[in-house]
Design a protein around this motif. Structure first.
Motif, PDB file in Angstrom:
ATOM      1  N   TYR A 183       7.508   8.774   4.197  1.00 55.04           N
ATOM      2  CA  TYR A 183       7.456   7.314   4.098  1.00 55.04           C
ATOM      3  C   TYR A 183       6.991   6.894   2.718  1.00 55.04           C
ATOM      4  O   TYR A 183       6.010   7.426   2.208  1.00 55.04           O
ATOM      5  CB  TYR A 183       6.451   6.737   5.105  1.00 55.04           C
ATOM      6  CG  TYR A 183       6.870   6.867   6.543  1.00 55.04           C
ATOM      7  CD1 TYR A 183       7.680   5.907   7.141  1.00 55.04           C
ATOM      8  CD2 TYR A 183       6.448   7.954   7.310  1.00 55.04           C
ATOM      9  CE1 TYR A 183       8.057   6.015   8.466  1.00 55.04           C
ATOM     10  CE2 TYR A 183       6.820   8.077   8.635  1.00 55.04           C
ATOM     11  CZ  TYR A 183       7.624   7.109   9.216  1.00 55.04           C
ATOM     12  OH  TYR A 183       7.991   7.222  10.524  1.00 55.04           O
ATOM     13  N   GLU A 184       7.699   5.933   2.141  1.00 53.77           N
ATOM     14  CA  GLU A 184       7.214   5.305   0.902  1.00 53.77           C
ATOM     15  C   GLU A 184       6.655   3.949   1.282  1.00 53.77           C
ATOM     16  O   GLU A 184       7.304   3.175   1.986  1.00 53.77           O
ATOM     17  CB  GLU A 184       8.358   5.139  -0.095  1.00 53.77           C
ATOM     18  CG  GLU A 184       8.888   6.463  -0.593  1.00 53.77           C
ATOM     19  CD  GLU A 184       9.192   6.464  -2.091  1.00 53.77           C
ATOM     20  OE1 GLU A 184       8.926   5.458  -2.752  1.00 53.77           O
ATOM     21  OE2 GLU A 184       9.679   7.500  -2.568  1.00 53.77           O
ATOM     22  N   GLY A 185       5.456   3.656   0.819  1.00 55.84           N
ATOM     23  CA  GLY A 185       4.863   2.362   1.125  1.00 55.84           C
ATOM     24  C   GLY A 185       5.422   1.258   0.240  1.00 55.84           C
ATOM     25  O   GLY A 185       5.666   0.146   0.691  1.00 55.84           O
ATOM     26  N   LYS A 218       7.500   8.069  -5.402  1.00 53.75           N
ATOM     27  CA  LYS A 218       6.183   8.448  -4.873  1.00 53.75           C
ATOM     28  C   LYS A 218       5.870   9.910  -5.207  1.00 53.75           C
ATOM     29  O   LYS A 218       4.726  10.264  -5.511  1.00 53.75           O
ATOM     30  CB  LYS A 218       6.160   8.242  -3.358  1.00 53.75           C
ATOM     31  CG  LYS A 218       4.802   8.503  -2.724  1.00 53.75           C
ATOM     32  CD  LYS A 218       4.815   8.269  -1.211  1.00 53.75           C
ATOM     33  CE  LYS A 218       3.437   8.520  -0.622  1.00 53.75           C
ATOM     34  NZ  LYS A 218       3.435   8.402   0.844  1.00 53.75           N
ATOM     35  N   PHE A 234       0.826  -1.217   0.000  1.00 50.37           N
ATOM     36  CA  PHE A 234       0.000   0.000   0.000  1.00 50.37           C
ATOM     37  C   PHE A 234       0.852   1.256   0.000  1.00 50.37           C
ATOM     38  O   PHE A 234       1.975   1.271   0.473  1.00 50.37           O
ATOM     39  CB  PHE A 234      -0.946   0.001   1.206  1.00 50.37           C
ATOM     40  CG  PHE A 234      -0.224   0.078   2.529  1.00 50.37           C
ATOM     41  CD1 PHE A 234       0.276  -1.067   3.124  1.00 50.37           C
ATOM     42  CD2 PHE A 234      -0.045   1.298   3.171  1.00 50.37           C
ATOM     43  CE1 PHE A 234       0.956  -0.995   4.338  1.00 50.37           C
ATOM     44  CE2 PHE A 234       0.627   1.375   4.388  1.00 50.37           C
ATOM     45  CZ  PHE A 234       1.127   0.225   4.970  1.00 50.37           C
ATOM     46  N   GLU A 235       0.282   2.304  -0.549  1.00 50.77           N
ATOM     47  CA  GLU A 235       0.924   3.611  -0.601  1.00 50.77           C
ATOM     48  C   GLU A 235      -0.118   4.658  -0.240  1.00 50.77           C
ATOM     49  O   GLU A 235      -1.207   4.669  -0.806  1.00 50.77           O
ATOM     50  CB  GLU A 235       1.445   3.846  -2.029  1.00 50.77           C
ATOM     51  CG  GLU A 235       2.361   5.017  -2.197  1.00 50.77           C
ATOM     52  CD  GLU A 235       3.739   4.794  -1.598  1.00 50.77           C
ATOM     53  OE1 GLU A 235       3.884   4.999  -0.375  1.00 50.77           O
ATOM     54  OE2 GLU A 235       4.662   4.413  -2.322  1.00 50.77           O
ATOM     55  N   ASP A 236       0.222   5.525   0.734  1.00 49.42           N
ATOM     56  CA  ASP A 236      -0.712   6.571   1.174  1.00 49.42           C
ATOM     57  C   ASP A 236      -0.495   7.887   0.436  1.00 49.42           C
ATOM     58  O   ASP A 236       0.638   8.367   0.330  1.00 49.42           O
ATOM     59  CB  ASP A 236      -0.497   6.849   2.671  1.00 49.42           C
ATOM     60  CG  ASP A 236      -1.239   5.878   3.562  1.00 49.42           C
ATOM     61  OD1 ASP A 236      -2.456   6.035   3.680  1.00 49.42           O
ATOM     62  OD2 ASP A 236      -0.589   4.974   4.124  1.00 49.42           O
ATOM     63  N   ASP A 247       4.198  13.352   6.887  1.00 49.67           N
ATOM     64  CA  ASP A 247       4.871  12.064   6.695  1.00 49.67           C
ATOM     65  C   ASP A 247       4.450  11.377   5.402  1.00 49.67           C
ATOM     66  O   ASP A 247       5.054  10.380   5.001  1.00 49.67           O
ATOM     67  CB  ASP A 247       4.624  11.128   7.892  1.00 49.67           C
ATOM     68  CG  ASP A 247       5.582  11.416   9.045  1.00 49.67           C
ATOM     69  OD1 ASP A 247       6.613  12.074   8.800  1.00 49.67           O
ATOM     70  OD2 ASP A 247       5.306  10.995  10.182  1.00 49.67           O
ATOM     71  N   LEU A 248       3.422  11.889   4.734  1.00 50.98           N
ATOM     72  CA  LEU A 248       3.093  11.383   3.395  1.00 50.98           C
ATOM     73  C   LEU A 248       4.330  11.501   2.503  1.00 50.98           C
ATOM     74  O   LEU A 248       4.504  10.747   1.562  1.00 50.98           O
ATOM     75  CB  LEU A 248       1.940  12.179   2.779  1.00 50.98           C
ATOM     76  CG  LEU A 248       0.550  11.951   3.378  1.00 50.98           C
ATOM     77  CD1 LEU A 248      -0.444  12.947   2.818  1.00 50.98           C
ATOM     78  CD2 LEU A 248       0.074  10.526   3.123  1.00 50.98           C
TER      79      LEU A 248
END
Lengths: 255, 325
Positions: free
Chosen positions: B140-142, B157, B105-107, B136-137
């Motif tokens: 962090y890379e999902g 991302k 998943f990626e947010d 933090d979007l």
């Protein structure tokens, strides 16, 4: 003798009191929906309630249970979509106040609605940003609803979904977010605001029957209480409008 | 009577539409939003056909997403929000799948995802925004490096860039465009000419449709060309964006459809209970998805009583006084 009231009612009324005529109010789900509707019915009939989904100024004859609820599309001046809604949130000519909720908040009003624990393999996963990061970036002010618990008012967020005052002082501005920031935090115990200079959270109001000590105990970081006053309880008129007009089915008022 | 031939090659059954356009590993954009106009009949058909490894892209999604994840159809997800309003503040099978490490998943945020669809629709490779700075979007890379090499996954991302038009520091976030293989939409009306009319809010459905290689539209009603062209200001998509049209009344149940029916509180509450328990969730799928061959059979299980209760007042748009507890 005033009437007894629920936590959600006190929270909705405390937040609603911030809204002024002419404000454009961005509402989320739950108490925030109650507060936005109450604000319009009680304090600021000329405020406009709108939703990130694109519904602008619905009649709100029944309380919506989601921001995509059919009830946010009924009696509106305009039904549009997400891109149009976000062009309103950050519009330079508008004063927009956003209501948000979160699982965690820090002393600068930054919010976590993503996860607890390791991001990739979290202990608890929540819904995610939705439009929260966007409105926190663009709105003129954010009012956040929280349950006042130590595990929610934390020194460090597990994940920073939505930026409040970032690291305090001018740091939000320096990020390139030229307006907005955390305006207030409304909990089941009281109302917090942010110091003009340091941008740190302080206790502004505690509800009748709640002690300052209790709020300190339930806050996971040092909180300045020197400016705290007792909140004015909801009046009979406010409660009657909330119960009879805003949420007659008691879908949200009750809790 | 007007001539239905104009869309004869696009009119098909749920089974045909899914077979023709959706494959294992397809990237699918879901139209609708949390509890509104989810393409449920299509989601159920995808599950029945046993399609696997889907890469779902959406902004805020609820019921269709959750059922697809729960049935094991989803491998990869790019999303802003998984929730079904007050009935499931966080989608339950979505939550479990992430907590158990079952999906990649990626947010992103709602605005970011909407912009990515818009960029795809405009055929530009990326699009700037200020949303997300400091979040933090952007920390962090999902997706892993390996996933980033795969088809339809952006190699990065996002990227942060200085505004090239001014000297002073002014940073923007660049987001990669999305061009899904297929976008699934449930609309109120399709004209006999293929024109699509969505009533109520359109969310990002129009951008999602224009960004996609193929578009499947399920609809409540197919209406005469003369009707849909009488008030073209109300229309959402011209015919040439649509590849498959399926008439499926109540095709968004248990989510709502403006001016046609409300969301079904009883079903959503029941779903929450079943989704919370792995074994009971299997029962749910058996009863509501695998155990029915057509959407008519599904609606028989919902029952006339509930279908009448959730019927929207066509003027007001929702079911006035519906018990929504």
């Amino acid at each position: 003798m005033s009437l007894a009231y629920s936590d959600n009612e006190m929270m909705a009324i405390s937040a609603g009191r911030f809204i002024k005529n002419g404000d454009i109010v961005f509402a989320g789900t739950g108490v925030s929906m109650l507060a936005a509707t109450a604000a319009k019915r009680i304090y600021a009939p000329k405020a406009v309630v709108f939703f990130e989904t694109g519904g602008i100024d619905p009649s709100l004859d029944e309380i919506p249970m989601a921001v995509s609820d059919l009830r946010v599309m009924s009696g509106t001046c305009l039904n549009s979509g997400l891109i149009e809604a976000f062009s309103i949130v950050g519009h330079r000519k508008l004063h927009t106040i956003a209501f948000l909720g979160a699982a965690q908040i820090d002393k600068y009003g930054n919010l976590n609605t993503t996860s607890i624990g390791d991001y990739h393999r979290p202990k608890t996963r929540f819904s995610g940003s939705g439009g929260a990061c966007d409105v926190a970036s663009f709105a003129s002010g954010v009012i956040t609803f929280m349950q006042h618990e130590k595990r929610r008012f934390v020194e460090k967020l597990d994940y920073l979904t939505s930026v409040g005052w970032y690291k305090g002082g001018n740091s939000r501005q320096e990020l390139g977010l030229t307006r907005g920031g955390a305006l207030a935090v409304v909990t089941n115990l009281g109302v917090m605001r942010f110091d003009e200079k340091t941008k740190e959270m302080y206790l502004a109001e505690y509800y009748p029957g709640v002690t300052v000590e209790k709020i300190k105990e339930n806050t996971g970081f040092e909180i300045d209480v020197s400016r705290a006053k007792e909140a004015i309880p909801p009046t009979e008129e406010e409660l009657m409008i909330l119960r009879n007009e805003v949420d007659p089915q008691r879908l949200i008022c009750k809790a | 009577m007007t001539n239905k031939m104009e869309i004869a090659d696009k009119l098909m059954s749920l089974e045909e539409a899914v077979k023709k356009f959706i494959k294992n590993g397809s990237q699918i954009a879901l139209g609708g939003f949390t509890v509104m106009r989810n393409p449920m009949a299509l989601a159920y058909e995808i599950i029945r056909q046993g399609i696997k490894d889907l890469h779902i892209v959406c902004h805020s999604h609820g019921q269709a997403l959750d059922v697809l994840i729960g049935a094991g159809c989803v491998k990869r997800l790019e999303i802003a929000y998984g929730g079904a309003g007050r009935y499931a503040p966080t989608c339950i099978r979505f939550k479990k799948a992430i907590q158990n490490g079952e999906i990649e998943f990626e947010d992103y945020s709602n605005y970011q995802m909407s912009l990515r669809f818009l960029a795809g629709a405009l055929n530009i490779p990326f699009i700037p925004t200020k949303s997300g700075l400091g979040s933090d979007l952007l920390n962090y890379e999902g997706f892993s490096k390996e996933v980033r090499k795969e088809r339809k996954v952006a190699p990065k991302k996002f990227e942060i860039m200085q505004n090239p038009f001014i000297e002073e520091k002014d940073e923007v976030v660049l987001l990669p465009a999305l061009n899904p293989d297929v976008t699934l939409i449930h609309a109120q009306y399709v004209g006999e000419d293929g024109t699509v009319r969505i009533k109520g809010l359109t969310f990002a459905d129009i951008e999602q449709a224009k960004a996609a290689d193929y578009v499947i539209v399920t609809c409540e009603e197919i209406v005469p060309r003369s009707y849909i062209r009488l008030d073209p200001d109300q229309n959402s998509l011209p015919p040439f964006f649509v590849d498959a049209i399926v008439k499926v009344p109540y095709g968004a149940h248990p989510t709502g459809c403006f001016a046609f029916y409300d969301y079904d509180p009883k079903h959503l509450n029941m779903y929450r209970e079943y989704a919370n328990d792995d074994n009971k969730f299997k029962e749910y799928l058996e009863r509501w998805v695998y155990g029915v061959k057509t959407h008519e059979e599904y609606l028989n299980k919902v029952g006339t009583e509930m279908l009448i209760k959730i019927k929207a007042n066509p003027i007001i748009g929702y079911a006035v006084g519906l018990d929504r507890r």
